[in-house]
Structures are given as C-alpha cells and as structure tokens.
Design a protein around this motif. Structure first.
Motif, mmCIF file in Angstrom:
data_model
loop_
_atom_site.group_PDB
_atom_site.id
_atom_site.type_symbol
_atom_site.label_atom_id
_atom_site.label_comp_id
_atom_site.label_asym_id
_atom_site.label_seq_id
_atom_site.Cartn_x
_atom_site.Cartn_y
_atom_site.Cartn_z
ATOM 1 N N CYS A 127 92.000 147.757 62.158
ATOM 2 C CA CYS A 127 93.296 147.262 62.584
ATOM 3 C C CYS A 127 94.172 147.045 61.355
ATOM 4 C CB CYS A 127 93.126 145.954 63.350
ATOM 5 S SG CYS A 127 94.685 145.275 63.916
ATOM 6 N N PRO A 128 95.374 147.556 61.339
ATOM 7 C CA PRO A 128 96.236 147.395 60.163
ATOM 8 C C PRO A 128 96.507 145.942 59.833
ATOM 9 C CG PRO A 128 97.097 149.081 61.630
ATOM 10 C CD PRO A 128 95.995 148.410 62.358
ATOM 11 N N ARG A 129 96.473 145.061 60.841
ATOM 12 C CA ARG A 129 96.751 143.657 60.586
ATOM 13 C C ARG A 129 95.554 142.935 59.986
ATOM 14 N NH1 ARG A 129 99.175 141.354 66.046
ATOM 15 N NH2 ARG A 129 99.416 139.528 64.724
ATOM 16 N N THR A 130 94.407 143.597 59.928
ATOM 17 C CA THR A 130 93.218 142.996 59.348
ATOM 18 C C THR A 130 93.307 143.107 57.830
ATOM 19 O OG1 THR A 130 91.926 143.606 61.255
ATOM 20 C CG2 THR A 130 90.724 143.065 59.269
ATOM 21 N N SER A 131 93.297 141.957 57.191
ATOM 22 C CA SER A 131 93.445 141.962 55.731
ATOM 23 C C SER A 131 92.144 142.349 55.060
ATOM 24 C CB SER A 131 93.891 140.582 55.249
ATOM 25 O OG SER A 131 92.850 139.636 55.510
ATOM 26 N N PHE A 132 92.274 142.763 53.830
ATOM 27 C CA PHE A 132 91.103 143.128 53.041
ATOM 28 C C PHE A 132 90.190 141.929 52.847
ATOM 29 C CE2 PHE A 132 89.085 143.643 48.826
ATOM 30 C CZ PHE A 132 88.307 144.754 49.111
ATOM 31 N N GLY A 133 90.784 140.714 52.771
ATOM 32 C CA GLY A 133 89.974 139.510 52.588
ATOM 33 C C GLY A 133 89.056 139.254 53.773
ATOM 34 N N PHE A 154 92.740 135.339 60.582
ATOM 35 C CA PHE A 154 91.334 134.944 60.746
ATOM 36 C C PHE A 154 90.687 135.608 61.966
ATOM 37 C CE2 PHE A 154 93.510 131.541 58.528
ATOM 38 C CZ PHE A 154 92.646 131.221 57.489
ATOM 39 N N ALA A 155 91.455 136.423 62.682
ATOM 40 C CA ALA A 155 90.976 136.957 63.949
ATOM 41 C C ALA A 155 89.760 137.857 63.778
ATOM 42 C CB ALA A 155 92.094 137.716 64.662
ATOM 43 N N TYR A 156 89.760 138.678 62.720
ATOM 44 C CA TYR A 156 88.644 139.600 62.481
ATOM 45 C C TYR A 156 87.353 138.837 62.245
ATOM 46 C CZ TYR A 156 86.154 143.574 60.374
ATOM 47 O OH TYR A 156 85.264 144.563 60.080
ATOM 48 N N ILE A 157 87.425 137.743 61.489
ATOM 49 C CA ILE A 157 86.248 136.915 61.217
ATOM 50 C C ILE A 157 85.783 136.229 62.492
ATOM 51 C CG2 ILE A 157 85.385 134.965 59.877
ATOM 52 C CD1 ILE A 157 87.543 135.632 57.787
#
Length: 883
Positions: A54-60, A95-98
């Motif tokens: 997802c493009p909104r998912t940050s590298f962090g 924080f959604a990906y986590i």
C-alpha cells in the motif's frame, strides 16, 4: 425511537457502501476476514498479508513488521518508538500496517504497545484501527482489554464501536470459553444499540452449545428467525448445534429448510479469496430493542430460561414463513418424525403452508419407499409438480450450497449413531441420493456406524463393498467400527482382517484392538492376541488400562483350562505377570480394580495359592475405599480358587476375615462355602450356611442345590441326593444337565447302576439334552460293571438324544446317515470340520454313532424303540424316577 433505529440502520448501510477504497485487492480481503470474524492465519503466513504494498504504508511500518516476523521484538519496539518520534502530525494510517499484522498473527502484547504509543502521541483512532486492535486482543485471549477499548469508544465522538467489533469479541469469548466476558459484551451491545447480525447469532450459538444449553439454542433460533431469513450457512450451524445437543427432530426440520432454500435457488454461497464460504447477500444488522434483549438468556438462571423459552412465541413475517418456520413454538412440523414414521396430520392447528419447493421435498423426496412401513404423503393439489419441474437439487444448486447440504446430512448421520436411530439414518441416506447429494467418506462413516447398531455388521460390510466399487476408500474409523462389531460377534478372522487395513496411529484406535483382545479371551486364542499386540506396537498405539486388564486374563495362565499347573507353568506365569506389570509402570499406569481381579483369578486358576493371597492383600490396601460389594466379588474369586484347590481351611479363614471386615456376602459366597463343605464331608455345616443364607434374605438357587448335592454325594448319600433333586424341582427350580452329571459321575465312580438308570430317565422326562459327559459316565458305568452290549445300546440312544428330534425326523436325517455310514477314511475329519463352529455336540453324537456302526451295531434313528430305553421308562416311569 423507531425512526432513530431506522436511521441508524440506513447509516450503517451508507457506511457499508462508502467504505474507503483499498489500495489493492488484498486490502479488501483483509477487511472481509476481519468483518466475518473468521480469520485464523499463522504468523508465518505472509503471502496473504494485505497491506504490504500500500503506498500509504511507510517504510518504518514495514521495518517494524519485518522485525516481528523474525522474532526480534526488542528491535521492533525501538522502530515503533522511532515512528512515534517522527516529525509532523501522525494519523491512524501510520500504524495501520502494524496493527493489521498484529491482528492476523495474533500478537496482543505488541498491539497494546502500539496502542500506547498512539495514545501518547494523541493519534486519532478510526474504525479500521479499532477493529484491528480488538481482533488482536480477542484472538490473543486479552478479552478484558478488548472490552475496555469498546467501552471507551462509547465516549469517543469520532469513532463508535460497530457490530463487527463486537462479533470479533464474541468469537474470542467463545474460544476462551468465557461466559462472563460474553455477558458483559452483550450488555455493552445493548447499551450502544449496535444491533445483531447473522454472525452475531452464530457466535451466540457457539456459546450456547459450549454450555450444552438446548433451550438457549431454541431461543437463538426463534430470535434469529424472527428478523432474518437465515442463510444456508447459518442454517447449517443450527443443524450442527441441534445434533450436538441431541435434538434430532429440530435438526431434521432445519435440514428440510436448507433443502427448501436450495430448491428455491435462494442458497447463494460464494467462496472468498481466502477460501472462506460466505453468503453473497448483505448481512444487514438488526437493531437491538427491549423486545429482543433476551439474547443473553443462556447466562441466566434455569427459571429465567424456562420463562423465556415458554414466553416468547412471536410469529415470523409472512415473507419468511416459506423458508424459515419457527420449529420450536407452534411452527410447521414435518410429516416425518425422527423414527422414520409418517405423521397423519400436522401437530398444530392453523399451521402455515410451506412453499411449493419445500412441499415437494417433504412429500416427494422422502416418500420413495426406503422403509416399507412408510406411507406416501398425499400433497395438496396446488402443490403438485409436473414431471418437467421435478429436477434434482444437484442440477439447480451451486457446488458450495451442495457442500453445506452434505455437511448437514453428515452431522445428522453421525448423530444417529449415538442416538441409535438407524432407520432415520437410512431415510437420510436415501434422501441424499434422491437429491443428488454425493456422499463423501464422512457420510459413509456415519451411515455405516448407524446401521451397524440396527442391522448388524453384515449390512455394514455390504455398504463398504458398494464404496469400494465406487473407488471410495473407507475411513479408518469406519473400519474400526466394523472390526468392533465382528469382535462382538466373535468373528475373529474378519475383525483381525479389518484391523490390518487400519493405517492410522492415533490413540483412539485402541478400542477396536481391545475389542478383538476381549474376543480372543472369550474364544481362548492367546496366539492371535499376541499378533494383535504386535500390530499395536507397529502402529505406535499405546496400551490403556483396559488392554492390561485383558492381558492379565489372556496370559495370566499357562496350562488352564487344559491341565493343572506345575512348577514350570508357575514360573512362566510369574515371568509373564512381571513383564505386564513392568510395561504398566513404563506407561505410568496403576492397577485398576478389574486388572487386579483378573490377575487374582488367573493365579487362582493356575493353582498359585500363596501368590494369589499375596495379591489379595495388595488389593485390600489399594482399593480399601472401593464399593464393599465389589470387594465381595473379589473375595468370591479367591474362595472359589481355594475350594477348587481343596484348601478348605484357608477358604474358611478367608470367609471369616471377610465377615469380620463387614463385607456383605452374596448368593455366590454361600454357594462356594457350601461346596467347601463337600471337602470336609460335613452336611451339618452346609445346612448351617443355608440357614445363614436365608437369614441374610437370599433364597436357595440351582447352584445352591448343586453344592448341597455335592456334600451328600461326598458322604455317598445317593438317596438323599435324589431326594434333594426332587425338592429342587418341587420348588420350581429346573435342574440343568450339569446337576444330573454330578450325580452320574459319583454313581460311575461307585459302580451304582441303580442310580445311573433313574438319573438318565429323569433327564429324558425333564426334556434336557444330554452332553458328552452324560454319555461318558453312563457308558463307562455299564462297561465297568461288565454290561458291554447295554453300554453300546445306551451310547447309541443317548447320542440320538444329543441330536434334536426335529433334526432327525426331517431332511437332515439323510445327510446324517451318509456321514455315519461313509466309508471314506477321512469321514471323521469331515464331521468335525462341518460342525466345528457351533454344533460340536452334533459332531460328538455322529462320531459315536459312526463308531457303533463300525463295531457292527445296527443304527436305529428312533431311540425310544430301543429295549434299553423302554426298560428304563417302564421301570422308573411309575415312580417318576429322580425328578
């Protein structure tokens, strides 16, 4: 209030259609999984993880998740703090990906850690983040924390707890079997007016089944059917719940509704990308009202349950009656009850008619004559179908819908096993065939187990052969059930052959092996038992206590019952017992009452008196809290062994010890001790025991008279024995052949032909068939006295009487004559082979007659025409002999 609830439902629908677009297809699948509360993926299954690209998912976030994947939680915590220290404002999407990863894993501890970081940075929560947190906490067992989160959302102006979150939490309550948390969750749902959906009812159903509360399941059904036309998925869960709780009639009715749905092509089921079955229609939540607040019924007291169960009888909407009838309160009752018989009329007045499709199923499908006693239901004229419309359901329904039908049929068939309703199983199996529902291995497994109970293993084997013709290999469970049936019938070869086909190594297969070992014990085949134990070892099937109980019975003796024990056999017995007990210790098992009982019996039969008494002391110490009547049975085994070993003084000592300990004596105890008096040749002591027996409330039985007669015969009082035999008959006790043989045996030893003849006539008048011992004692008595011709004549007459008169007078007589006069040198082996299974007395009689024919005697098939038989009848007929 009603307008508000309607507006609330519309808002939920609008939110459903206006969900934010996912970045890719995987994101949508992830939301579907959470919404259905059915996601259960391993922490190592990353290919279906939906937020990776997802493009909104940050590298962090990716770094944090990668650290969690490899198990480096310390690094993941540091990287999470780095995200929290990032410049600029943070949102829930950061924080959604986590959170999604923690929800799928699940990882409740790290999701709480992430949640704390979000609260420290005052990050605003959204519904998706809350749902992930609730899912991670619920799946991880942190139900209190999940409840606290949902409670706090009540005060949140931006995010409200929605129904999918509560459904997820209810799933967690069911997995943890926490009724208290489920109760609080339902209170929270009522206070926040989130409503209920089919998923909610399914989760409540799990909790009710977990509590084994059938009334609660009925209440859930009524509440669900009041607002919904349940999908086939929901109906399948109700069928499973009813069968688990033993209500086959309700399960059968719901199954018919499932078929009505399929028939109407309303059972629309699809398979999601994750392989989950889903109903393709919208699951619109039903708002909670005061009228439906009884959804927490299963947590109340029994009186409240009864009030709710008897008090709620709301009729369903007319549009739902065709598909979903209230099966528990005044709804439509099927024309078939669960025993497979037809009901002549409906059970309630003014019952609504089912739709054409369901009427067709109820009248056409089931009434096709599987059981002859079933009659055809005459359908109403307006519900008749033309031949063109009578299509099989399989031609109309989708494969997923057929799967649900098959699974529900399977549940019903397996419920028929423990409820012993084989007729219903036959009816269901025929119904599957008529509907075109292909049976699976699981279907055959339930059907075979059900029909074994009603029609025997032969019928079950026919089903297995039909499976093999279709190239369907039966389950190991099916083979195990058939093997147990053959073992109970003492068909050891078939039972062992079926066990050889079992390939599994699960502990549950110990039951068929134990059943075969028990059959080996009955048939006295220890060699086969050794093969069975060897197969258990190859399959890594550990023995249980029942196995050891049978091993002591099978291998605890060496010579018995063929000959008496000796020093060599005693040493072998000790070695065997030590080996079995050592194996028990290695498996962490102690003696059970039955294993100790079998061990003591084996030692007594082998004549190892000291060892037997030693184990009796061990048993007294181990089972001192056992039921006194069970202790008495163990003492009876010891007393019987002592009497047979002629250890009368030790028997008296054990009997006195038994009385001093307050153990209750029973009829068997007194019979054994009366027989002990025959060793002491003391009839006075025997009479004293009879008096004590009567004082304890026990009446003399056949074995009592047998023991008393033994005492009289030990004193050579034949007249008293015959008088006691007459008294036995006068009291309505019918003597058996063993009692007569006891008198014949002593008369033979003493050369008393005057006693042998009236006893033989008494056997005839009592219409008792003689056995080989009767022939031997009578023949030997005449031979010892020098009456050889009479001995041959008596042998011939008694041999004829061993064969029933019916067999002699009918078609078998010719076959018997051929066997007797056959000149083939192997004729004797042929006779033994023909009657070795269950008619060995006939084989003995035919061999005796053949021997008489070889010696030159003419064989007459009318034994009563014999001069010897006529003399006995005339001599002892007037006085009625010893009867």
């Amino acid at each position: 209030m009603n307008r508000y609830l309607s507006r609330n439902c519309r808002r939920l629908l609008i939110n459903f259609h206006n969900l934010p677009k996912a970045c890719d297809r995987g994101q949508k699948n992830g939301a579907d999984r959470v919404h259905s509360s059915q996601a259960s993926k391993s922490s190592h299954d990353f290919n279906n993880f939906g937020w990776r690209y997802c493009p909104r998912t940050s590298f962090g976030q990716q770094q944090v998740v990668n650290a969690l994947r490899i198990g480096d939680r310390e690094k993941a915590s540091k990287l999470l703090l780095n995200i929290g220290h990032a410049n600029g404002s943070l949102s829930a999407d950061d924080f959604a990906y986590i959170l999604e990863y923690c929800a799928q894993t699940p990882d409740p501890l790290f999701v709480m850690e992430t949640w704390e970081v979000m609260k420290d940075k005052t990050v605003g929560m959204n519904k998706r983040s809350c749902r992930f947190i609730v899912q991670a906490l619920s799946k991880g067992g942190y139900l209190k924390e999940a409840l606290n989160l949902l409670t706090s959302l009540r005060e949140n102006d931006h995010v409200n707890a929605v129904l999918p979150m509560f459904n997820i939490l209810l799933t967690g309550c069911g997995n943890k079997k926490s009724l208290e948390d489920a109760d609080y969750c339902m209170e929270l749902m009522e206070s926040q007016l989130v409503g209920k959906s089919e998923i909610t009812y399914c989760e409540l159903l799990k909790l009710a089944v977990m509590q084994e509360n059938l009334s609660a399941v009925h209440e859930i059904w009524k509440d669900c059917s009041r607002y919904y036309s349940p999908s086939i998925i929901t109906l399948r869960k109700f069928v499973r719940s009813f069968t688990k709780l033993g209500d086959l009639e309700s399960a059968y009715n719901v199954l018919q509704l499932m078929m009505a749905l399929v028939r109407q092509e309303n059972a629309s089921v699809t398979i999601s990308a994750t392989g989950r079955y889903r109903s393709s229609r919208l699951d619109i939540p039903i708002p909670l009202t005061n009228h439906s607040s009884g959804v927490r019924y299963w947590l109340d007291t029994e009186s409240a349950l009864n009030t709710l169960y008897e008090g709620s009888s709301t009729k369903a909407d007319k549009g739902l009656k065709e598909v979903c009838m209230d099966i528990s309160s005044g709804g439509y009752r099927l024309p078939y009850n669960i025993t497979g018989n037809l009901k002549s009329e409906r059970t309630a007045e003014n019952q609504p008619d089912l739709s054409d499709a369901s009427n067709f199923l109820f009248t056409e499908t089931l009434g096709s004559g599987f059981i002859n006693s079933l009659e055809r239901v005459k359908p109403d004229e307006r519900t008749k179908f033309s031949n063109e419309k009578m299509k099989r359901v399989s031609e109309m329904a989708s494969p997923p819908a057929m799967n649900f039908l098959r699974w529900s049929f399977n549940d019903m068939l397996h419920a028929c096993v423990w409820s012993n309703k084989f007729q219903l199983a036959e009816q269901l199996f025929l119904q599957m065939h008529n509907l075109g529902v292909e049976p699976s291995k699981h279907t055959y497994d339930g059907f075979v187990k059900a029909v074994i109970n009603g029609k025997g293993v032969a019928y079950g084997m026919k089903v297995i052969k039909s499976m093999e013709k279709k190239n369907i290999e039966p389950y190991d469970d099916t083979l195990a059930a058939l093997s147990v049936g053959h073992s109970k019938n003492l068909e050891l070869d078939m039972a062992e052959a079926l066990l050889e086909r079992i390939s599994g190594d699960l502990p549950k297969y110990i039951r068929p092996f134990n059943a075969l070992l028990a059959a080996c014990d009955v048939m006295d085949e220890p060699e086969r038992a050794v093969r069975v134990l060897a197969k258990m070892k190859r399959l890594n099937i550990n023995s249980n206590i029942r196995t050891y109980e049978l091993m002591f019975s099978l291998f605890g003796t060496v010579n018995v019952p063929y000959e008496k024990g000796n020093m060599l056999s005693h040493a072998d017995v000790v070695k065997r017992i030590k080996t079995i007990e050592m194996d028990m210790m290695m498996n962490g098992m102690r003696h059970s009452y039955r294993s100790m009982q079998n061990l003591i019996r084996a030692l007594g039969a082998e004549g190892m008196i000291q060892e037997m008494l030693g184990y009796l002391n061990v048993a007294e110490n181990m089972f001192w809290q056992t039921d006194p009547y069970q202790k008495s049975d163990m003492y009876n085994i010891v007393l019987d062994a002592l009497v047979k070993a002629k250890e009368s003084h030790k028997a008296i000592e054990v009997f006195k010890n038994m009385r001093s300990c307050g153990l209750p004596a029973n009829v068997a105890t007194y019979n054994i001790m009366i027989e002990c008096c025959s060793i002491l040749t003391c009839f006075k002591s025997a009479c004293a025991l009879v008096s004590l027996m009567l004082r304890d409330g026990f009446c003399p039985q056949l074995l009592t008279y047998t023991a008393l007669i033994k005492v009289l015969l030990a004193n050579e009082n034949f007249e008293g024995a015959l008088h006691l035999l007459d008294q036995c008959r006068s009291e309505g006790i019918h003597p058996d052949i063993q009692l007569f043989n006891i008198i014949l045996r002593e008369a033979f030893f003493k050369g008393r032909i005057d006693i042998v003849e009236p006893v033989i006539e008494g056997i005839l008048r009592e219409k008792i068939q003689p056995d080989p011992s009767t022939l031997w004692y009578t023949f030997s008595a005449y031979v010892e006295c020098g009456f050889h011709n009479t001995a041959m004549e008596a042998l011939q007459v008694l041999s004829m009487r061993m064969i029933s008169e019916e067999n002699i007078l009918h078609e078998k007589r010719i076959a018997y004559e051929d066997l007797v006069h056959n000149e083939d040198p192997n004729a004797e082996l042929e006779i033994i082979e023909i009657f070795k299974e269950s008619q060995e007395f006939i084989a003995t009689a035919l061999l005796n007659l053949r021997w008489c024919a070889i010696t030159g005697c003419s064989i007459s098939w009318s034994p009563e025409e014999s001069l010897w038989a006529k003399r006995l009848s005339s001599s002892y007929g007037a006085s009625k002999g010893p009867t």
